[in-house]
Scaffold this motif. Structure first.
Motif, PDB file in Angstrom:
ATOM      1  N   GLU A 127       0.854  -1.200   0.000  1.00 23.13           N
ATOM      2  CA  GLU A 127       0.000   0.000   0.000  1.00 23.13           C
ATOM      3  C   GLU A 127       0.884   1.242   0.000  1.00 23.13           C
ATOM      4  OE1 GLU A 127      -2.869  -0.089   3.119  1.00 23.13           O
ATOM      5  OE2 GLU A 127      -3.753  -2.001   2.485  1.00 23.13           O
ATOM      6  N   ASN A 128       0.944   1.913  -1.135  1.00 25.58           N
ATOM      7  CA  ASN A 128       1.751   3.117  -1.286  1.00 25.58           C
ATOM      8  C   ASN A 128       1.272   3.861  -2.529  1.00 25.58           C
ATOM      9  OD1 ASN A 128       2.913   1.653  -3.468  1.00 25.58           O
ATOM     10  ND2 ASN A 128       4.380   0.740  -2.041  1.00 25.58           N
ATOM     11  N   ASP A 129       2.053   4.795  -3.046  1.00 29.88           N
ATOM     12  CA  ASP A 129       1.568   5.620  -4.161  1.00 29.88           C
ATOM     13  C   ASP A 129       1.973   5.084  -5.533  1.00 29.88           C
ATOM     14  OD1 ASP A 129       4.286   6.258  -4.121  1.00 29.88           O
ATOM     15  OD2 ASP A 129       3.946   8.386  -4.543  1.00 29.88           O
ATOM     16  N   TRP A 130       2.617   3.903  -5.598  1.00 32.43           N
ATOM     17  CA  TRP A 130       2.965   3.344  -6.902  1.00 32.43           C
ATOM     18  C   TRP A 130       1.697   2.903  -7.618  1.00 32.43           C
ATOM     19  CZ3 TRP A 130       7.800   3.492  -8.994  1.00 32.43           C
ATOM     20  CH2 TRP A 130       8.840   3.861  -8.121  1.00 32.43           C
ATOM     21  N   PRO A 131       1.602   3.109  -8.932  1.00 27.83           N
ATOM     22  CA  PRO A 131       0.370   2.800  -9.662  1.00 27.83           C
ATOM     23  C   PRO A 131       0.040   1.305  -9.601  1.00 27.83           C
ATOM     24  CG  PRO A 131       2.166   3.263 -11.196  1.00 27.83           C
ATOM     25  CD  PRO A 131       2.662   3.636  -9.835  1.00 27.83           C
ATOM     26  N   GLN A 132      -1.247   1.003  -9.658  1.00 31.31           N
ATOM     27  CA  GLN A 132      -1.683  -0.396  -9.592  1.00 31.31           C
ATOM     28  C   GLN A 132      -1.628  -1.018 -10.989  1.00 31.31           C
ATOM     29  OE1 GLN A 132      -5.271  -1.047  -7.370  1.00 31.31           O
ATOM     30  NE2 GLN A 132      -5.321  -3.230  -7.809  1.00 31.31           N
ATOM     31  N   ILE A 133      -0.441  -1.336 -11.401  1.00 30.56           N
ATOM     32  CA  ILE A 133      -0.237  -1.923 -12.732  1.00 30.56           C
ATOM     33  C   ILE A 133      -0.753  -3.353 -12.761  1.00 30.56           C
ATOM     34  CG2 ILE A 133       1.549  -2.656 -14.377  1.00 30.56           C
ATOM     35  CD1 ILE A 133       3.100  -0.134 -13.534  1.00 30.56           C
ATOM     36  N   PHE A 134      -0.526  -4.105 -11.684  1.00 24.59           N
ATOM     37  CA  PHE A 134      -1.068  -5.449 -11.532  1.00 24.59           C
ATOM     38  C   PHE A 134      -2.084  -5.462 -10.406  1.00 24.59           C
ATOM     39  CE2 PHE A 134       3.462  -6.921 -12.774  1.00 24.59           C
ATOM     40  CZ  PHE A 134       3.170  -6.801 -14.116  1.00 24.59           C
ATOM     41  N   SER A 135      -2.959  -6.462 -10.419  1.00 21.87           N
ATOM     42  CA  SER A 135      -3.890  -6.643  -9.305  1.00 21.87           C
ATOM     43  C   SER A 135      -3.260  -7.473  -8.195  1.00 21.87           C
ATOM     44  CB  SER A 135      -5.177  -7.309  -9.786  1.00 21.87           C
ATOM     45  OG  SER A 135      -4.893  -8.536 -10.430  1.00 21.87           O
ATOM     46  N   LYS A 136      -2.328  -8.345  -8.567  1.00 19.44           N
ATOM     47  CA  LYS A 136      -1.584  -9.160  -7.617  1.00 19.44           C
ATOM     48  C   LYS A 136      -0.120  -9.193  -8.063  1.00 19.44           C
ATOM     49  CE  LYS A 136      -5.234 -10.724  -5.322  1.00 19.44           C
ATOM     50  NZ  LYS A 136      -5.476 -10.424  -3.871  1.00 19.44           N
ATOM     51  N   LYS A 137       0.762  -9.559  -7.155  1.00 18.16           N
ATOM     52  CA  LYS A 137       2.154  -9.711  -7.537  1.00 18.16           C
ATOM     53  C   LYS A 137       2.316 -10.916  -8.461  1.00 18.16           C
ATOM     54  CE  LYS A 137       4.378  -7.589  -3.501  1.00 18.16           C
ATOM     55  NZ  LYS A 137       5.378  -7.773  -2.420  1.00 18.16           N
ATOM     56  N   ILE A 138       3.366 -10.888  -9.279  1.00 16.53           N
ATOM     57  CA  ILE A 138       3.737 -12.004 -10.133  1.00 16.53           C
ATOM     58  C   ILE A 138       4.980 -12.654  -9.536  1.00 16.53           C
ATOM     59  CG2 ILE A 138       4.631 -12.660 -12.405  1.00 16.53           C
ATOM     60  CD1 ILE A 138       2.857 -10.503 -13.610  1.00 16.53           C
ATOM     61  N   MET A 139       4.950 -13.982  -9.414  1.00 15.23           N
ATOM     62  CA  MET A 139       6.100 -14.701  -8.870  1.00 15.23           C
ATOM     63  C   MET A 139       7.011 -15.165 -10.004  1.00 15.23           C
ATOM     64  SD  MET A 139       6.301 -18.146  -6.488  1.00 15.23           S
ATOM     65  CE  MET A 139       6.137 -17.313  -4.900  1.00 15.23           C
ATOM     66  N   VAL A 140       8.285 -14.843  -9.887  1.00 12.73           N
ATOM     67  CA  VAL A 140       9.287 -15.260 -10.882  1.00 12.73           C
ATOM     68  C   VAL A 140      10.413 -15.994 -10.152  1.00 12.73           C
ATOM     69  CG1 VAL A 140       8.744 -13.368 -12.461  1.00 12.73           C
ATOM     70  CG2 VAL A 140      10.519 -13.052 -10.729  1.00 12.73           C
ATOM     71  N   GLU A 141      11.277 -16.643 -10.945  1.00 10.19           N
ATOM     72  CA  GLU A 141      12.367 -17.420 -10.357  1.00 10.19           C
ATOM     73  C   GLU A 141      13.539 -16.547  -9.926  1.00 10.19           C
ATOM     74  OE1 GLU A 141      12.103 -20.414  -9.510  1.00 10.19           O
ATOM     75  OE2 GLU A 141      11.476 -21.778 -11.081  1.00 10.19           O
ATOM     76  N   GLY A 142      13.773 -15.455 -10.629  1.00  9.15           N
ATOM     77  CA  GLY A 142      14.904 -14.591 -10.316  1.00  9.15           C
ATOM     78  C   GLY A 142      15.382 -13.880 -11.561  1.00  9.15           C
ATOM     79  N   GLY A 143      16.466 -13.121 -11.441  1.00 10.53           N
ATOM     80  CA  GLY A 143      16.980 -12.385 -12.585  1.00 10.53           C
ATOM     81  C   GLY A 143      18.281 -11.676 -12.237  1.00 10.53           C
ATOM     82  N   PHE A 144      18.903 -11.052 -13.239  1.00  6.70           N
ATOM     83  CA  PHE A 144      20.152 -10.326 -13.023  1.00  6.70           C
ATOM     84  C   PHE A 144      19.909  -9.085 -12.165  1.00  6.70           C
ATOM     85  CE2 PHE A 144      21.550 -12.379 -17.110  1.00  6.70           C
ATOM     86  CZ  PHE A 144      22.579 -13.127 -16.536  1.00  6.70           C
ATOM     87  N   LEU A 145      20.772  -8.887 -11.182  1.00 10.27           N
ATOM     88  CA  LEU A 145      20.614  -7.781 -10.237  1.00 10.27           C
ATOM     89  C   LEU A 145      20.755  -6.427 -10.903  1.00 10.27           C
ATOM     90  CD1 LEU A 145      20.337  -6.817  -7.267  1.00 10.27           C
ATOM     91  CD2 LEU A 145      22.818  -7.081  -7.050  1.00 10.27           C
ATOM     92  N   TYR A 146      21.669  -6.283 -11.867  1.00  4.63           N
ATOM     93  CA  TYR A 146      21.994  -4.978 -12.427  1.00  4.63           C
ATOM     94  C   TYR A 146      21.278  -4.673 -13.748  1.00  4.63           C
ATOM     95  CZ  TYR A 146      26.030  -6.031  -9.402  1.00  4.63           C
ATOM     96  OH  TYR A 146      26.837  -6.406  -8.367  1.00  4.63           O
ATOM     97  N   LEU A 147      20.481  -5.605 -14.252  1.00  8.85           N
ATOM     98  CA  LEU A 147      19.812  -5.401 -15.539  1.00  8.85           C
ATOM     99  C   LEU A 147      18.300  -5.388 -15.334  1.00  8.85           C
ATOM    100  CD1 LEU A 147      22.658  -6.868 -16.269  1.00  8.85           C
ATOM    101  CD2 LEU A 147      21.637  -7.058 -18.525  1.00  8.85           C
ATOM    102  N   PRO A 148      17.683  -4.215 -15.347  1.00 14.14           N
ATOM    103  CA  PRO A 148      16.244  -4.128 -15.092  1.00 14.14           C
ATOM    104  C   PRO A 148      15.423  -5.047 -15.996  1.00 14.14           C
ATOM    105  CG  PRO A 148      17.208  -1.946 -15.067  1.00 14.14           C
ATOM    106  CD  PRO A 148      18.296  -2.888 -15.519  1.00 14.14           C
ATOM    107  N   PHE A 149      14.514  -5.779 -15.360  1.00 15.09           N
ATOM    108  CA  PHE A 149      13.535  -6.648 -16.028  1.00 15.09           C
ATOM    109  C   PHE A 149      14.152  -7.845 -16.739  1.00 15.09           C
ATOM    110  CE2 PHE A 149      11.734  -2.325 -15.959  1.00 15.09           C
ATOM    111  CZ  PHE A 149      10.681  -2.559 -15.075  1.00 15.09           C
ATOM    112  N   TYR A 150      15.424  -8.106 -16.507  1.00 13.95           N
ATOM    113  CA  TYR A 150      16.057  -9.304 -17.070  1.00 13.95           C
ATOM    114  C   TYR A 150      15.785 -10.448 -16.095  1.00 13.95           C
ATOM    115  CZ  TYR A 150      19.435 -11.518 -20.270  1.00 13.95           C
ATOM    116  OH  TYR A 150      20.030 -12.297 -21.231  1.00 13.95           O
ATOM    117  N   GLN A 151      14.528 -10.897 -16.065  1.00 17.88           N
ATOM    118  CA  GLN A 151      14.071 -11.913 -15.135  1.00 17.88           C
ATOM    119  C   GLN A 151      13.794 -13.219 -15.875  1.00 17.88           C
ATOM    120  OE1 GLN A 151      11.811  -8.484 -12.474  1.00 17.88           O
ATOM    121  NE2 GLN A 151      10.603 -10.100 -13.382  1.00 17.88           N
ATOM    122  N   ASN A 152      13.931 -14.298 -15.153  1.00 19.06           N
ATOM    123  CA  ASN A 152      13.723 -15.617 -15.742  1.00 19.06           C
ATOM    124  C   ASN A 152      12.299 -15.734 -16.284  1.00 19.06           C
ATOM    125  OD1 ASN A 152      13.155 -18.477 -16.010  1.00 19.06           O
ATOM    126  ND2 ASN A 152      15.004 -18.841 -14.833  1.00 19.06           N
TER     127      ASN A 152
END
Length: 404
Positions: A127-152
């Motif tokens: 609960e904060n001011d970030w827009p509600q892009i999703f209705s629920k969180k999406i679970m992913v396996e992981g991704g590169f720390l330094y590369l935005p959105f480079y997720q499995n």
């Protein structure tokens, strides 16, 4: 607990592995944890895998038969998106779907049962001011720390209304963001209206790291530039707000500062695996948060969505952006450059990663051989990672024993 539906996409490259995964799905159905099962693939795959098709039919699965696209792109991204899009079309917006690939997913009943339980316990947005892009969180396996959105993108779980937002067959991405990895096509899509990311991907060079540096060293040098620092800050907020990671375990959150972020040994001790090729940390959990300790971030600290809006509209934003371009000196960008009065050009224009497929027998045989070699390389890399982990654990045990 809600039931999960399973969407299997793509090719069967290993029949034994695929049928083992289906048998695990049968166990999950028998436990009442899984409802519908859908396999979305190509007509040719269905014809060539009769035994697997028969097994799915016995399971009561739905099979979506599609014609293979005649455009090939990096990572067969259009292929992936087509099977994903039409597979999702069989579900309601309120359904929960676990998307897996027929050839690569690490699938077992015990592991999935644990992940399902974790997902439904922690999938609410903060609960904060970030827009509600999703209705629920999406679970992913992981991704590169330094590369935005480079997720499995092999396995992920979410509500169908949210997963539909990951579908991306927009060829504009190939022209405007020329160095996106296939994984980023999925996970960047819902956030493309955030200016800081759309600008970043116009100039980002992906995994093109100078030969004289390893991944941690290169991205540490990037982090000394305010634009990249802010981009990562925002991305870390995005991860915490909209995603769960399969390795999340603790309610305690560790604070990471600038030195911690680029200390591979320390990150390894926290459960971040170090990629064997690029030496870049891979995020497996979100039991941490970034807390800046430097004075430079006190100008426009990104602690909320309004902070991001303020930064993007500031005069400093464009200065920071141009400074980062000067630092990267990227060879391929989607930013117009002036060559003389009244004339502009686009560096790298026309260097698109697309080719037309003929679907000939020779082309099919070549692609099969390429896929086989890729699997062997991937398995070899994973074995190396597992061996490095065992050696590190043994070294730690020896060091602890000596201390005692």
């Amino acid at each position: 607990m809600n039931k999960v539906n399973i969407l299997i996409t793509g090719l069967i490259r290993d029949t034994v592995r695929f049928e083992c995964a289906v048998n695990e799905i049968i166990k999950l159905k028998n436990e009442g944890l899984v409802d519908r099962v859908v396999w979305s693939t190509w007509e040719s795959e269905i014809k060539e895998n009769k035994d697997s098709v028969d097994l799915l039919i016995l399971l009561g699965a739905d099979i979506v038969s599609l014609k293979e696209p005649k455009i090939k792109m990096t990572g067969h991204i259009i292929h992936q998106m087509k099977t994903f899009h039409f597979g999702l079309s069989l579900f309601k917006d309120t359904d929960y779907v676990l998307k897996i690939r027929a050839d690569l997913s690490n699938f077992s009943m015990i592991r999935m049962e644990k992940l399902f339980k974790k997902y439904f316990a922690y999938n609410s947005l903060l609960e904060n001011d970030w827009p509600q892009i999703f209705s629920k969180k999406i679970m992913v396996e992981g991704g590169f720390l330094y590369l935005p959105f480079y997720q499995n993108d092999i396995t992920f779980l979410g509500q169908v209304s949210d997963l539909r937002k990951l579908t991306n067959m927009d060829l504009r991405y190939e022209m405007c963001f020329q160095n996106l990895a296939p994984e980023q096509w999925f996970f960047f899509k819902p956030f493309e209206n955030m200016k800081i990311f759309s600008d970043y991907f116009r100039i980002a060079q992906g995994l093109k790291i100078p030969e004289t540096m390893n991944g941690c060293e290169f991205f540490a040098s990037c982090f000394s530039h305010n634009f990249f620092r802010k981009t990562l800050e925002v991305y870390f907020h995005i991860l915490a707000q909209y995603f769960l990671l399969s390795g999340d375990e603790s309610d305690e959150v560790i604070e990471l500062n600038e030195l911690d972020l680029f200390n591979p040994r320390y990150l390894d001790s926290l459960g971040f695996k170090i990629h064997p090729g690029q030496k870049i940390p891979v995020v497996r959990h979100l039991d941490w948060k970034y807390v800046s300790k430097t004075k430079s971030s006190e100008v426009f600290p990104i602690n909320s969505y309004q902070d991001l809006i303020n930064y993007q509209s500031s005069a400093d934003y464009q200065i920071d952006f141009e400074d980062f371009i000067d630092f990267l000196k990227p060879s391929i960008v989607s930013v117009l450059k002036k060559c003389k009065d009244g004339f502009w050009y686009l560096p790298g224009d026309g260097k698109f990663n697309m080719q037309v497929l003929t679907h000939s027998d020779n082309e099919t045989l070549l692609n099969n051989e390429i896929n086989r070699l890729r699997r062997e390389i991937g398995e070899s890399k994973q074995n190396n990672v597992d061996l490095e982990t065992k050696v590190t654990n043994l070294q730690n045990k020896i060091a602890n024993f000596r201390e005692k």
